[in-house]
Scaffold this active site. Structure first.
Site, short mmCIF file in Angstrom:
data_model
loop_
_atom_site.label_atom_id
_atom_site.label_comp_id
_atom_site.label_asym_id
_atom_site.label_seq_id
_atom_site.Cartn_x
_atom_site.Cartn_y
_atom_site.Cartn_z
N CYS A 1 -8.34 -17.44 12.25
CA CYS A 1 -8.07 -16.62 11.09
C CYS A 1 -7.33 -15.23 11.34
O CYS A 1 -6.76 -14.80 10.48
CB CYS A 1 -9.47 -16.16 10.21
N GLY B 1 -14.34 -17.22 -1.94
CA GLY B 1 -15.13 -17.73 -2.84
C GLY B 1 -16.77 -17.46 -2.10
O GLY B 1 -17.81 -17.39 -2.94
N ALA C 1 -21.74 -15.04 6.16
CA ALA C 1 -21.06 -16.11 5.43
C ALA C 1 -19.43 -15.93 6.28
O ALA C 1 -18.97 -14.92 5.81
CB ALA C 1 -20.94 -15.77 3.97
N THR C 2 -19.20 -16.95 6.56
CA THR C 2 -17.86 -17.08 7.31
C THR C 2 -16.95 -17.98 6.73
O THR C 2 -17.29 -19.52 6.54
CB THR C 2 -18.09 -17.48 8.85
N GLY C 3 -15.79 -17.69 5.89
CA GLY C 3 -15.39 -18.35 5.14
C GLY C 3 -14.28 -17.57 4.13
O GLY C 3 -14.05 -16.40 4.46
N GLY C 4 -13.85 -18.47 3.24
CA GLY C 4 -12.85 -17.69 2.21
C GLY C 4 -13.58 -16.79 1.37
O GLY C 4 -14.99 -16.61 1.25
#
Length: 450
Positions: A238, A189, A184-187
């Site tokens: 990022c 949440g 899971a690459t993201g924020g």
């Protein structure tokens, strides 16, 4: 096609390559990289047109560089069958594939994230299903279709890589629940959702790197590398610089070097406030300015600058909760704050990440002082401290010893299980065959006698 059908197709493809040798797998990894390398330009143009994030030239470089560096790193690694033997320990290590990997990918890297994750996954004989960001679905789908084409041309099942059409939160949740491993690459949440799926997961926290300029480092060199770190792909990386801390006494000279390197520097408090008002609304960065050209951001703040300007810099007086500028901006702009003692700079770097986000991800340091390098490494809670190089090199180019990755774990600081770059070795199960050793068993009583 629904998620369950994709899972079923992936398992069939996974089973079909179960007997592949290391050489067969490596050939497919190479061909997958090559077809993206060959199509780097149209994919880059498509990404910018579709997402309105970043710039074409930098995305071309990312597409070609990721393909080349990943392959160069992976080509000699063992990942099939017996991968290591340690005779003196009586240990034989055996690689076993995970199965079906779900990869949730961001709009910021719609080509390189699917490619990099797939190369790592395939290296371990796994199949992968990409759940793209809706904003970048067309580009990610074209990327996946090109890789599928390469697989089919080389006699392998195309369903080793698939992509969810019309991706939604519900589809992503179902995918994460039904696969064998999640990337899971993201924020935060997304990371929380991945860890709540009931499936083993590698999550990646948000970035917001602070960078410290030490007193002994050349100002011109630091300014030049900061241009790269801040301006790459219009600052949407990022691991790109967000806060730059510099010695107070070099301010005038350093700002001059920043300007010579290509920065437009804003020092006046009233000018800085205009950028603050333009970039942030209700405590959050204005999404319409994320990844935009420097002149677009400047115009939003009421300034007209040359359209060829790549990077901006603003001088601030506080970090963390003292200034909203401490938050990740994701644009070609860096905020700058002076310090007195080196220890104060380290404290501010840590404070900014704790209070404004980015803890665990990446930090940078320009220094030739080994004591300061080690001090920063011990005090700053990040998985990667980049010394004398642009912070986006956290992804693992050939110029440092980090493993190439498109997913950079932030450790427990960032609520991630991994403090490091997600590598192919994390996408396989390694079992150990343990042989008996002809050794003298230690006597417990003699060890613990008073």
């Amino acid at each position: 096609m629904n998620v369950q059908e994709m899972i079923d197709n992936g398992r069939k493809a996974f089973a079909e390559i179960s007997g592949y040798t290391q050489e067969q797998i490596d050939h497919l990894v190479y061909e997958s990289a090559k077809i993206i390398y060959d199509n780097a330009v149209p994919l880059a143009k498509m990404a910018v047109e579709e997402t309105e994030l970043g710039c074409v030239e930098d995305k071309i470089e990312k597409n070609t560089g990721t393909a080349a560096v990943f392959w160069d790193y992976l080509k000699d690694k063992k990942s099939v069958g017996i991968i290591n033997e340690i005779p003196e320990q009586g240990i034989i290590e055996v690689a076993h594939p995970v199965g079906i990997i779900a990869a949730i990918t961001p709009a910021t890297n719609p080509t390189v994230t699917p490619l990099g994750n797939f190369m790592h996954a395939l290296k371990g004989k796994n199949a992968i299903i990409i759940s793209p960001a809706p904003r970048a679905e067309k580009t990610s789908t074209n990327t996946v279709n090109l890789i599928r084409e390469a697989l089919e041309k080389n006699g392998a099942p195309a369903d080793l890589i698939q992509i969810v059409a019309g991706a939604t939160i519900e589809k992503s949740v179902e995918l994460m629940e039904k696969c064998d491993l999640v990337l899971a690459t993201g924020g935060p949440g997304l990371t929380k959702a991945a860890y709540s799926s009931g499936t083993p997961a590698y999550g990646v926290g948000p970035g917001n790197p602070p960078v410290i300029l030490d007193r002994d480092y050349d100002l011109k060199t630091a300014a030049g590398m900061t241009v790269i770190a801040v301006g790459s792909d219009n600052g949407i990386l990022c691991d790109g610089d967000n806060l730059l801390l510099y010695p107070q006494e070099v301010e005038a000279k350093f700002f001059e070097e920043m300007k010579n390197a290509g920065f437009v520097v804003y020092e006046d408090a009233k000018d800085v406030e205009k950028f603050r008002q333009a970039l942030f609304h209700d405590g959050k960065v204005d999404g319409s300015l994320v990844g935009k050209d420097a002149f677009v951001i400047a115009k939003a703040a009421g300034f007209d600058i040359p359209v060829e300007t790549k990077v901006l810099a603003v001088k601030i007086d506080g970090v963390g909760k003292d200034d909203i500028f401490g938050h990740e901006i994701m644009g070609p702009i860096v905020v700058m704050k002076s310090y007195d003692k080196f220890e104060e700079a380290v404290e501010m770097a840590v404070r900014n990440m704790k209070e404004s986000g980015g803890i665990g991800h990446t930090a940078g340091l320009f220094s030739n002082n080994q004591e300061h390098i080690r001090y920063a490494g011990e005090k700053i809670p990040v998985a990667r401290l980049l010394v004398n190089q642009p912070t986006p090199d956290a992804w693992g180019p050939a110029t440092n010893g980090l493993s190439p990755a498109v997913s950079e774990g932030c450790g427990t600081w960032g609520n991630n299980i991994l403090a490091g770059n997600v590598d192919y070795i994390h996408l396989i199960n390694v079992s150990k065959i343990a042989m008996p050793l002809d050794v003298k068993v230690p006597d417990a009583a003699s060890i613990f006698k008073k």
